[in-house]
Design an enzyme around this catalytic site. Structure first.
Site, PDB file in Angstrom:
ATOM      1  N   HIS A  62       0.834  -1.210   0.000  1.00  0.00           N
ATOM      2  CA  HIS A  62       0.000   0.000   0.000  1.00  0.00           C
ATOM      3  C   HIS A  62       0.862   1.250   0.000  1.00  0.00           C
ATOM      4  O   HIS A  62       1.487   1.588   1.012  1.00  0.00           O
ATOM      5  CB  HIS A  62      -0.944   0.026   1.208  1.00  0.00           C
ATOM      6  CG  HIS A  62      -1.956   1.133   1.104  1.00  0.00           C
ATOM      7  ND1 HIS A  62      -3.300   0.904   0.920  1.00  0.00           N
ATOM      8  CD2 HIS A  62      -1.814   2.479   1.106  1.00  0.00           C
ATOM      9  CE1 HIS A  62      -3.935   2.060   0.844  1.00  0.00           C
ATOM     10  NE2 HIS A  62      -3.053   3.034   0.951  1.00  0.00           N
ATOM     11  N   HIS A 117       1.526   5.353  -2.134  1.00  0.00           N
ATOM     12  CA  HIS A 117       1.060   6.401  -3.067  1.00  0.00           C
ATOM     13  C   HIS A 117       2.276   6.980  -3.785  1.00  0.00           C
ATOM     14  O   HIS A 117       2.868   7.960  -3.336  1.00  0.00           O
ATOM     15  CB  HIS A 117       0.283   7.489  -2.314  1.00  0.00           C
ATOM     16  CG  HIS A 117      -1.003   6.983  -1.749  1.00  0.00           C
ATOM     17  ND1 HIS A 117      -2.205   7.131  -2.397  1.00  0.00           N
ATOM     18  CD2 HIS A 117      -1.267   6.273  -0.623  1.00  0.00           C
ATOM     19  CE1 HIS A 117      -3.161   6.549  -1.673  1.00  0.00           C
ATOM     20  NE2 HIS A 117      -2.613   6.023  -0.596  1.00  0.00           N
ATOM     21  N   GLN A 146      -9.315   9.437  -5.197  1.00  0.00           N
ATOM     22  CA  GLN A 146      -8.955  10.056  -3.909  1.00  0.00           C
ATOM     23  C   GLN A 146     -10.084  10.914  -3.315  1.00  0.00           C
ATOM     24  O   GLN A 146     -10.317  10.911  -2.121  1.00  0.00           O
ATOM     25  CB  GLN A 146      -7.699  10.918  -4.088  1.00  0.00           C
ATOM     26  CG  GLN A 146      -7.309  11.776  -2.893  1.00  0.00           C
ATOM     27  CD  GLN A 146      -6.741  10.980  -1.734  1.00  0.00           C
ATOM     28  OE1 GLN A 146      -5.620  10.481  -1.801  1.00  0.00           O
ATOM     29  NE2 GLN A 146      -7.513  10.838  -0.663  1.00  0.00           N
ATOM     30  N   HIS A 177      -9.225   1.715  -0.009  1.00  0.00           N
ATOM     31  CA  HIS A 177      -9.129   2.397   1.271  1.00  0.00           C
ATOM     32  C   HIS A 177     -10.503   2.212   1.904  1.00  0.00           C
ATOM     33  O   HIS A 177     -11.499   2.656   1.332  1.00  0.00           O
ATOM     34  CB  HIS A 177      -8.868   3.883   1.071  1.00  0.00           C
ATOM     35  CG  HIS A 177      -7.483   4.208   0.581  1.00  0.00           C
ATOM     36  ND1 HIS A 177      -7.016   3.827  -0.649  1.00  0.00           N
ATOM     37  CD2 HIS A 177      -6.477   4.902   1.173  1.00  0.00           C
ATOM     38  CE1 HIS A 177      -5.764   4.260  -0.787  1.00  0.00           C
ATOM     39  NE2 HIS A 177      -5.419   4.918   0.297  1.00  0.00           N
ATOM     40  N   GLU A 189     -11.044   4.255   6.716  1.00  0.00           N
ATOM     41  CA  GLU A 189      -9.883   4.884   7.365  1.00  0.00           C
ATOM     42  C   GLU A 189     -10.430   6.057   8.178  1.00  0.00           C
ATOM     43  O   GLU A 189     -10.328   7.222   7.800  1.00  0.00           O
ATOM     44  CB  GLU A 189      -8.858   5.367   6.332  1.00  0.00           C
ATOM     45  CG  GLU A 189      -7.574   5.854   7.011  1.00  0.00           C
ATOM     46  CD  GLU A 189      -6.520   6.350   6.026  1.00  0.00           C
ATOM     47  OE1 GLU A 189      -6.810   6.421   4.828  1.00  0.00           O
ATOM     48  OE2 GLU A 189      -5.406   6.673   6.485  1.00  0.00           O
ATOM     49  N   ASP A 240       2.041   3.271   3.009  1.00  0.00           N
ATOM     50  CA  ASP A 240       1.092   4.297   2.601  1.00  0.00           C
ATOM     51  C   ASP A 240       1.804   5.520   2.020  1.00  0.00           C
ATOM     52  O   ASP A 240       1.624   5.838   0.860  1.00  0.00           O
ATOM     53  CB  ASP A 240       0.175   4.710   3.766  1.00  0.00           C
ATOM     54  CG  ASP A 240      -1.123   5.343   3.299  1.00  0.00           C
ATOM     55  OD1 ASP A 240      -1.395   5.318   2.077  1.00  0.00           O
ATOM     56  OD2 ASP A 240      -1.874   5.851   4.143  1.00  0.00           O
TER      57      ASP A 240
HETATM   58 ZN   LIG Z   1      -3.452   5.083   1.081  1.00  0.00          ZN
END
Ligand SMILES: [Zn+2]
Length: 430
Positions: free
Chosen positions: A57, A59, A152, A210, A213, A309
């Protein structure tokens, strides 16, 4: 005659005195006392030889953008998303590629050779997708990069995102992402999970969302994801990332939820570094830490792979590209302190994530790709404690990164002159 033989290694499963031979980019033998000739020989000197680290995971489109256009003042997830929204219109393919390649250099130096990256598809220009596809090709000789189409700002919040996500998949992004807890309502979140699972089923793709979260104990997207996984026959192809709401949920409800996840063969991808930083921001004291329920998931047989992440981006100002930092935080935050627990956390940054990502030929068995990392540590527990130098990083039988042995020179009367931090490994009967 082999291309490469690594002599006298300790393996993550605890075997010691093992030699690993490589022929034609694959592992050809794993056994003690290999005497055949080799083009190159590496003496592991009893140190830990592991398959590469895997980050399930990440970005990659945001990494190393810290400070652009400003810092995240509140340190929250929501300000991070807002900040990324400010940066996004200014992104160029060239700058995205440059930062991602620099990050991959760092990753390789840490023995991290496989990454699943979410790629934001909220901007219909899709420069992020264009750039990450280019990066995926350019790093392919040394790093496996998987891409997730990630809305996102929500799948349903803005018009045009549904089309952009679909176009990203057409362009070659291989996994369907989502962010149900960020849709406007719980209902929109549930609808997005259904729609995105349908897309994955229609296209024969994996899903990685996701999911929840949040610190909201009433958020219910994990159960929705598990239910839609079963409904669309996606068992074994779906991962839920973060899942932090589960930290705050009622225990009785979790006793229903975990079996649903297990039934759906859903994988969990917690991200301990960032969620220790982001969660519990609205609490005074006691302050929730917001990491999902890793020990309970492992007891249920739910595959757990730990991710980073973020590294130096709008959401997280720290990060080193080292998955052992992630495992180190997980051990503390989940109180998984036994030797067996630490080995499980080592697996969570190596084999578990490789399995979740469906990596072909991963591991230290005969026939696997000759991808390995030699660490300056005696075993997996010591690797997590020390987060030591990666002495050799090997890809397809070739050394692609090296870091010298760490040693300190002491000037203390009556004490040793040289100190090796790896020499402190305890001799404990397991
Ligand atoms: Zn993420």
């Amino acid at each position: 005659m082999f291309d490469l033989v690594i002599k006298n290694a300790t393996l993550p499963d605890g075997r010691t005195g093992v030699d690993v031979a490589v022929q034609d980019e694959r592992i050809a033998a794993v056994e003690p006392g290999i005497t055949a000739e080799a083009g190159q020989t590496i003496d592991a000197d009893g140190l830990l030889l592991s398959p590469p680290f895997v980050d399930p995971h990440f970005h990659m489109d945001a990494t190393l953008s810290l400070g652009l256009p400003r810092m995240n003042v509140s340190g929250t997830l929501l300000e991070g998303i807002a900040l990324w929204g400010e940066l996004r219109p200014t992104l160029t393919t060239e700058a995205l590629i440059d930062r991602a390649l620099r990050y991959c250099d760092l990753a390789v130096s840490k023995g991290l050779l496989a990454v699943r990256s979410h790629v934001d598809v909220s901007d219909p220009r899709l420069v992020t997708v264009e750039a990450m596809l280019e990066v995926r090709d350019r790093v392919a000789p040394y790093l496996d990069l998987q891409l997730v189409a990630f809305p996102q700002d929500g799948y349903y919040r803005e018009t045009g995102v549904e089309e952009a996500l679909s176009r990203a998949l057409d362009m070659g992004v291989e996994i369907v992402g989502g962010i149900p807890h960020f849709e406007r309502t719980m209902e929109d979140g549930a609808r997005s999970v259904e729609a995105l699972c349908r897309i994955a089923a229609d296209r024969g793709l994996m899903v990685d969302m996701h999911c929840d979260e949040t610190d909201d104990p009433m958020s219910r997207h994990v159960e929705t994801l598990a239910a839609q996984t079963v409904r669309f026959g996606l068992q074994g192809r779906v991962a839920g990332s973060h899942l932090t709401s589960m930290h705050s949920m009622d225990n009785y409800y979790v006793s229903k939820l975990l079996p649903l996840m297990a039934e759906a063969q859903m994988a969990a991808i917690p991200n301990p570094l960032i969620n220790m930083m982001l969660q519990g921001r609205h609490d005074t004291y006691p302050k929730r830490r917001g990491l999902t329920r890793i020990p309970q998931m492992m007891e249920m047989g739910i595959p757990v792979g730990l991710g980073q992440d973020c590294v130096m981006d709008p959401w997280y100002s720290m990060g080193t590209g080292d998955l052992l930092d992630v495992a180190h935080m997980a051990v503390h935050a989940t109180q998984l302190g036994s030797i067996e627990d630490k080995r499980a956390m080592f697996d969570a940054v190596t084999v578990n994530s490789a399995r979740i990502m469906g990596l072909e030929g991963y591991g230290l068995d005969v026939g696997c790709h000759a991808d390995m990392v030699l660490l300056q540590a005696r075993d997996t527990a010591e690797a997590i404690r020390l987060r030591p130098n990666r002495l050799k990083v090997i890809r397809r039988g070739k050394v692609i990164a090296e870091t010298p042995v760490e040693r300190s020179r002491l000037s203390l009367q009556g004490r040793p002159e040289v100190l090796n931090p790896a020499s402190y490994a305890p001799r404990i009967a397991v």
